[in-house]
Motif scaffolding. Sequence first.
Motif, PDB file in Angstrom:
ATOM      1  N   SER A 204       0.861  -1.100   0.088  1.00 42.20           N
ATOM      2  CA  SER A 204      -0.014   0.113  -0.070  1.00 42.20           C
ATOM      3  C   SER A 204       0.868   1.263   0.076  1.00 42.20           C
ATOM      4  O   SER A 204       0.578   2.272   0.751  1.00 42.20           O
ATOM      5  N   TYR A 208      -3.828   3.256  -5.938  1.00 46.39           N
ATOM      6  CA  TYR A 208      -4.518   2.100  -6.736  1.00 46.39           C
ATOM      7  C   TYR A 208      -5.767   2.445  -7.030  1.00 46.39           C
ATOM      8  O   TYR A 208      -6.555   3.316  -6.389  1.00 46.39           O
ATOM      9  N   TYR A 210      -9.550   0.854  -9.007  1.00 43.61           N
ATOM     10  CA  TYR A 210     -10.281  -0.353  -9.422  1.00 43.61           C
ATOM     11  C   TYR A 210     -10.648  -0.223 -11.058  1.00 43.61           C
ATOM     12  O   TYR A 210     -10.803   1.023 -11.578  1.00 43.61           O
ATOM     13  N   TYR A 217      -7.427  -4.384  -9.156  1.00 40.28           N
ATOM     14  CA  TYR A 217      -7.181  -2.932  -8.809  1.00 40.28           C
ATOM     15  C   TYR A 217      -5.800  -2.793  -9.694  1.00 40.28           C
ATOM     16  O   TYR A 217      -4.794  -3.399  -9.393  1.00 40.28           O
ATOM     17  N   GLN A 309      -1.740  -5.076   1.583  1.00 43.89           N
ATOM     18  CA  GLN A 309      -2.127  -4.218   2.502  1.00 43.89           C
ATOM     19  C   GLN A 309      -3.310  -3.323   2.155  1.00 43.89           C
ATOM     20  O   GLN A 309      -3.613  -1.905   2.770  1.00 43.89           O
ATOM     21  N   TYR A 310      -3.497  -3.418   0.942  1.00 44.22           N
ATOM     22  CA  TYR A 310      -4.537  -2.536   0.340  1.00 44.22           C
ATOM     23  C   TYR A 310      -5.830  -3.022   0.877  1.00 44.22           C
ATOM     24  O   TYR A 310      -6.136  -4.154   1.220  1.00 44.22           O
ATOM     25  N   ARG A 311      -6.898  -2.086   0.822  1.00 42.81           N
ATOM     26  CA  ARG A 311      -8.247  -2.294   1.310  1.00 42.81           C
ATOM     27  C   ARG A 311      -9.230  -2.016  -0.008  1.00 42.81           C
ATOM     28  O   ARG A 311      -9.095  -0.935  -0.488  1.00 42.81           O
ATOM     29  N   ASP A 312     -10.349  -2.670   0.172  1.00 44.05           N
ATOM     30  CA  ASP A 312     -11.325  -2.395  -0.819  1.00 44.05           C
ATOM     31  C   ASP A 312     -12.244  -1.394   0.124  1.00 44.05           C
ATOM     32  O   ASP A 312     -12.332  -1.074   1.003  1.00 44.05           O
ATOM     33  N   PRO A 313     -13.487  -0.835  -0.781  1.00 38.53           N
ATOM     34  CA  PRO A 313     -14.208   0.210  -0.077  1.00 38.53           C
ATOM     35  C   PRO A 313     -15.086  -0.169   0.968  1.00 38.53           C
ATOM     36  O   PRO A 313     -15.275   0.627   1.907  1.00 38.53           O
ATOM     37  N   PHE A 314     -15.116  -1.699   1.403  1.00 39.85           N
ATOM     38  CA  PHE A 314     -15.495  -1.897   2.434  1.00 39.85           C
ATOM     39  C   PHE A 314     -14.421  -2.413   3.421  1.00 39.85           C
ATOM     40  O   PHE A 314     -15.181  -3.007   4.546  1.00 39.85           O
ATOM     41  N   PHE A 315     -13.597  -1.846   3.278  1.00 41.92           N
ATOM     42  CA  PHE A 315     -12.265  -2.113   4.164  1.00 41.92           C
ATOM     43  C   PHE A 315     -11.984  -3.637   4.143  1.00 41.92           C
ATOM     44  O   PHE A 315     -11.281  -3.932   5.099  1.00 41.92           O
ATOM     45  N   HIS A 322      -5.509 -10.028  -6.765  1.00 40.13           N
ATOM     46  CA  HIS A 322      -6.579  -9.019  -7.182  1.00 40.13           C
ATOM     47  C   HIS A 322      -6.147  -7.763  -7.702  1.00 40.13           C
ATOM     48  O   HIS A 322      -6.776  -7.025  -8.082  1.00 40.13           O
TER      49      HIS A 322
ATOM     50  N   ALA B  34      -9.926   3.809   2.698  1.00 42.41           N
ATOM     51  CA  ALA B  34     -10.280   2.763   1.785  1.00 42.41           C
ATOM     52  C   ALA B  34     -11.354   3.015   0.943  1.00 42.41           C
ATOM     53  O   ALA B  34     -11.701   2.668  -0.102  1.00 42.41           O
ATOM     54  N   ARG B  35     -12.585   3.752   1.468  1.00 39.27           N
ATOM     55  CA  ARG B  35     -13.613   3.986   0.561  1.00 39.27           C
ATOM     56  C   ARG B  35     -13.446   4.892  -0.538  1.00 39.27           C
ATOM     57  O   ARG B  35     -13.924   4.628  -1.694  1.00 39.27           O
ATOM     58  N   GLN B  37     -10.357   4.890  -1.660  1.00 36.63           N
ATOM     59  CA  GLN B  37      -9.357   4.384  -2.404  1.00 36.63           C
ATOM     60  C   GLN B  37      -8.002   5.263  -2.279  1.00 36.63           C
ATOM     61  O   GLN B  37      -7.265   5.485  -3.428  1.00 36.63           O
ATOM     62  N   HIS B  39      -4.214   5.124  -0.673  1.00 39.72           N
ATOM     63  CA  HIS B  39      -3.301   4.251  -0.353  1.00 39.72           C
ATOM     64  C   HIS B  39      -2.660   4.830   1.216  1.00 39.72           C
ATOM     65  O   HIS B  39      -2.725   5.847   1.327  1.00 39.72           O
ATOM     66  N   ASP B  40      -2.286   3.864   1.890  1.00 40.85           N
ATOM     67  CA  ASP B  40      -1.719   4.342   3.132  1.00 40.85           C
ATOM     68  C   ASP B  40      -0.532   5.349   3.110  1.00 40.85           C
ATOM     69  O   ASP B  40      -0.341   6.031   4.383  1.00 40.85           O
ATOM     70  N   VAL B  68     -21.809   2.666  -1.402  1.00 42.18           N
ATOM     71  CA  VAL B  68     -20.559   2.254  -2.096  1.00 42.18           C
ATOM     72  C   VAL B  68     -21.010   0.879  -2.938  1.00 42.18           C
ATOM     73  O   VAL B  68     -21.557   0.066  -2.366  1.00 42.18           O
ATOM     74  N   GLN B  71     -17.534  -4.066  -5.657  1.00 46.99           N
ATOM     75  CA  GLN B  71     -16.529  -4.153  -6.808  1.00 46.99           C
ATOM     76  C   GLN B  71     -16.386  -5.664  -7.238  1.00 46.99           C
ATOM     77  O   GLN B  71     -15.481  -6.366  -6.342  1.00 46.99           O
TER      78      GLN B  71
END
Lengths: 451, 156
Positions: A204, A208, A210, A217, A309-315, A322, B34-35, B37, B39-40, B68, B71
């Motif tokens: 992360s 990124y 989608y 991603y 360590q990436y997260r999608d919109p629902f965490f 992916h 995250a919502r 997108q 990154h950290d 949301v 995806q």
Amino acid sequence: MSLVAALRTGRAVHTTSATLASSAGVIVHSRGYAAAVKPAKKVSSKFKANSGREDKEKQGPRDAGAYHPMPVNSLSDPVFQTENITSLQLPTFRPEAITPSAVAKPMAFPQGESKALKAYGLPRNILVDHLLLTKPCSVIRESTVDLLDQLDKASGSSSKDTRVVLTGKTGCGKSYLLLQAVQYSIQKEWISLYIPRAINLVNSSSSYAYDARTQTYGQPAFAQQLLKRFVDVNEAHVRSLATQAAYTFDDGREFSSGAQVMDLINLGLENQNQAPTVLTALLDELAKQTTYPVLLAIDDFQALYCMSQYRDPFFKSIKAYHLTFPRTLLEFASGKKSFARGAVLGALSTQNTTFRVPLELVESLGLVPSVPTNPYVRREAELLEYAKGLKNFPVPERLSIDEAASLFDLWHQTKALHIPRGDEIFLAKYTESGGNAREFVKKGILQTVTV
Amino acid sequence: MHILGVLLPENHFVKHALTHFYGIGQKTALRLCARVQIHDRARIRHLNQSQVTALTAFLSSPTNSPPVSVQPLAAPHPSLAAPVQPAAEQPAPVDRLREIKIESDLRRQMRENIAHQRMIGSYVGRRHAMHLPVRGQNTQSNARSARKLNRVERYN
């Protein structure tokens, strides 16, 4: 009379004024605050107003005279001759020179001719070594010769037949071996794509987004930077390539088959949003062409098999496969896609404990699992697919005596060590480290430097 | 950069800078990133216009933000694709972020809660009115913060 003597004899102690006064026969109080106050003498003021004086003499810095710096001409001792830094004199790494007789010889990677190693970057531990050694170099080992022989055999066949993963104990020299393979392929006129720190793909650290078309991603910033580095190293070869399939992009640009691959890459360089798609298209094109063999080299190979360590919109955490580019790399590594001519090389890394080698990869490579396991432990079907057909290339955990001696000599030539160049010290450090390359250098040789 | 009147320093990580909002802590900030997108390791100066717009739009009214969409992710191999449930049977993923309140909404909610307790004549309301600890802490000693801060009409 001193206080100590007085305490011993039990007599009273008198201050200096009292003793003088007692000799004169005058009674004086012994404590200072009780002494008589003398009237203050009136002293005329020495203050002079500035307004009268116009040409005030400006004083220079206070010069004690004893701390003048020495004139440069009298600094004749060799310690002061910093311009005369002798660089390491080493033979250059050339494909013709890599023979079994060259084992245990240090060779410097060529600089200046190509931007190769500088363009792609280096794994962190190797970068530190090169900074300390002042010249990028490495020692040729038996495993180097073996690996490069395998590469030679792979240059004519599909990469599906040569998917090799370098494994071994921590600090045994996997990253260095991979680097030597990349350098060899560049000098042998292969097309090389080297990812020195695959962990940066999954930790992360880059943006990124989608992509609905591929349902993965993409990482636009990373892809654009990788395209730039790829062009820096392989421009001469890529200019002669033409696309064998048609590609369309979201912004309306179209490339029919027969278009220049360079134009395709330039689209990715100009437009960061299209870079992930361009990178996938580029790898597909490299897979089809037969003019040049292609080497895909990935350090920190196990990171592609871990949870990113990436997260999608629902965490929810996103798995590495992916993500667009890691998925492409996994497809080439597992043989689902393959270069018409070339090889895929990976090197495991033990440095980052957040991304450890997963069980599926351990079993596919025939390694010993670090944790006791049994058939009831869940293995992910996707990772099993992606780990199929990988060949293990075990890197010996010990340097041979000659290789270690050559390494010891190399560090001595940098004049950075405070130990003599002798057999006793060398064998002591070799034994302490057990022949492990990283331990030998970091904890054996470099720990002797006293500051 | 300013978002809804709150200054987010340019060099801060976005996941930390969002905690400058009243009502957003570390967990909510991570979920917000995250919502949208982000990154950290992104810093405020790295944000592009669409991300800033998305953040501003969400934070101006979290309750009214668009839900949301899921995806879908491509399976590595057709044989490994999870069986697709019909849309009616698929449970809607819970979106806790739409329930958060920030800044003035949150302060108003807190004031209303305390006022409600006072209005119904509860023990909690009485303790707020007397500037004393509410949750059963000692008052023989150590009630300094309560005496200073507990009010029925909070200043914020």
